[in-house]
Design an enzyme around this catalytic site. Structure first.
Site, short mmCIF file in Angstrom:
data_model
loop_
_atom_site.label_atom_id
_atom_site.label_comp_id
_atom_site.label_asym_id
_atom_site.label_seq_id
_atom_site.Cartn_x
_atom_site.Cartn_y
_atom_site.Cartn_z
N ASP A 127 -42.71 64.76 27.91
CA ASP A 127 -42.98 65.89 28.80
C ASP A 127 -42.33 67.12 28.17
OD1 ASP A 127 -43.45 67.52 31.16
OD2 ASP A 127 -43.62 65.68 32.29
N HIS A 176 -44.80 68.37 26.22
CA HIS A 176 -45.73 69.27 26.92
C HIS A 176 -45.39 70.73 26.65
CE1 HIS A 176 -47.10 66.11 30.12
NE2 HIS A 176 -47.54 65.86 28.90
#
Length: 285
Positions: free
Chosen positions: A29, A63
């Site tokens: 992430d 991300h």
């Protein structure tokens, strides 16, 4: 691993005087993420993340390379990011929030950043964040957008006073998305001294008081800058190779005071398309 969900590298939440340096991140992430609480709880605590230095780091999968939000309801201020490298991160420099968060993000300085092979946006300000990665949103049909204005309350997030300079991007889906809210524009942003190689150029929506200078764009499609309801935009020394008649497009009935100049003696006026709804005298060269 890179495919794991909610696998942040480091979350710096409501902390003061923080140094993150000389570190490598390869995560599922956001890699280096700045937060300060979510919605009413974050506003009630009211403890910002502040006085942050992030330097000399490398991010591989993730991300976002360096991310602010979306849980930033207590505010984020006084942050400097420098000399970082992002390789293959979903987004490079990522700012995200949505209506309901509240909070103020301000006094952010980012410089000397290198990015390569970014699947989506090299630089992204998304005030319509829906809890999914940018890649997931694009796969589902695109980023959420709305031009509907709602009342400003304590739940309205604000991003302002942000400077980004000396950034090199070698491969991205899009160089920049600078998107505020109709009722609370992205405000006081300076973008300077950049070499941006990407499929698409720069999109700016619901923003005011922006300066873009000495930016070189190398894009696959013939769109350099697209604006929607942007006020007080000053573009100096913009450089791009193609000769599309609508390389620069200006749209939105709330557009005002947009000024463009190019590197050398290029005549930008022949590359611009102005929407019929844009007020007269809104664009100058």
């Amino acid at each position: 691993p890179w495919y794991s969900q909610n696998g942040d590298g480091i979350d710096v939440e409501s902390c003061r005087n923080v140094l993150v340096e000389n570190s490598n991140f390869d995560v599922g992430d956001d890699a280096i993420c700045i937060k300060s609480g979510k919605n009413e709880d974050g506003r009630w605590r009211g403890i910002p993340a502040e006085n942050l230095v992030i330097r000399n780091n490398i991010v591989y999968h993730g991300h976002g390379g360096v991310t602010v939000g979306s849980e930033m309801s207590g505010g984020v201020k006084n942050m400097h990011v420098s000399n970082c490298t992002f390789m293959g991160t979903d987004v490079g420099l990522r700012f995200k929030s949505n209506r309901g968060r509240g909070g103020v993000v301000e006094n952010i300085y980012m410089s000397d950043i290198r990015m390569t092979n970014i699947p989506t946006y090299a630089i992204s300000f998304n005030l319509y964040y829906g809890g999914k990665s940018v890649s997931e949103l694009l796969e589902e049909g695109g980023m959420e957008e709305t031009s509907e204005m709602v009342p400003v309350t304590e739940e309205t997030p604000q991003f302002k006073n942000i400077t980004m300079s000396n950034i090199t991007v070698k491969g991205a889906m899009q160089a920049m998305l600078l998107q505020g809210l109709p009722e609370m524009n992205l405000e006081n942003v300076v973008v300077r001294d950049m070499l941006l190689e990407s499929d698409k150029g720069i999109t700016i929506a619901d923003a005011k008081n922006l300066k873009i200078e000495n930016v070189r764009l190398i894009t696959k499609n013939e769109k350099a800058i697209e604006t929607y309801n942007v006020k007080n935009l000053d573009v100096n020394e913009l450089d791009f190779d193609f000769e599309a008649k609508n390389a620069i497009s200006v749209n939105g009935s709330k557009s005002e005071k947009l000024s463009f100049s190019a590197e050398g003696n290029n005549d930008l006026e022949k590359y611009i398309k102005v929407g019929s709804e844009v007020p007269d005298q809104a664009v100058s060269f």
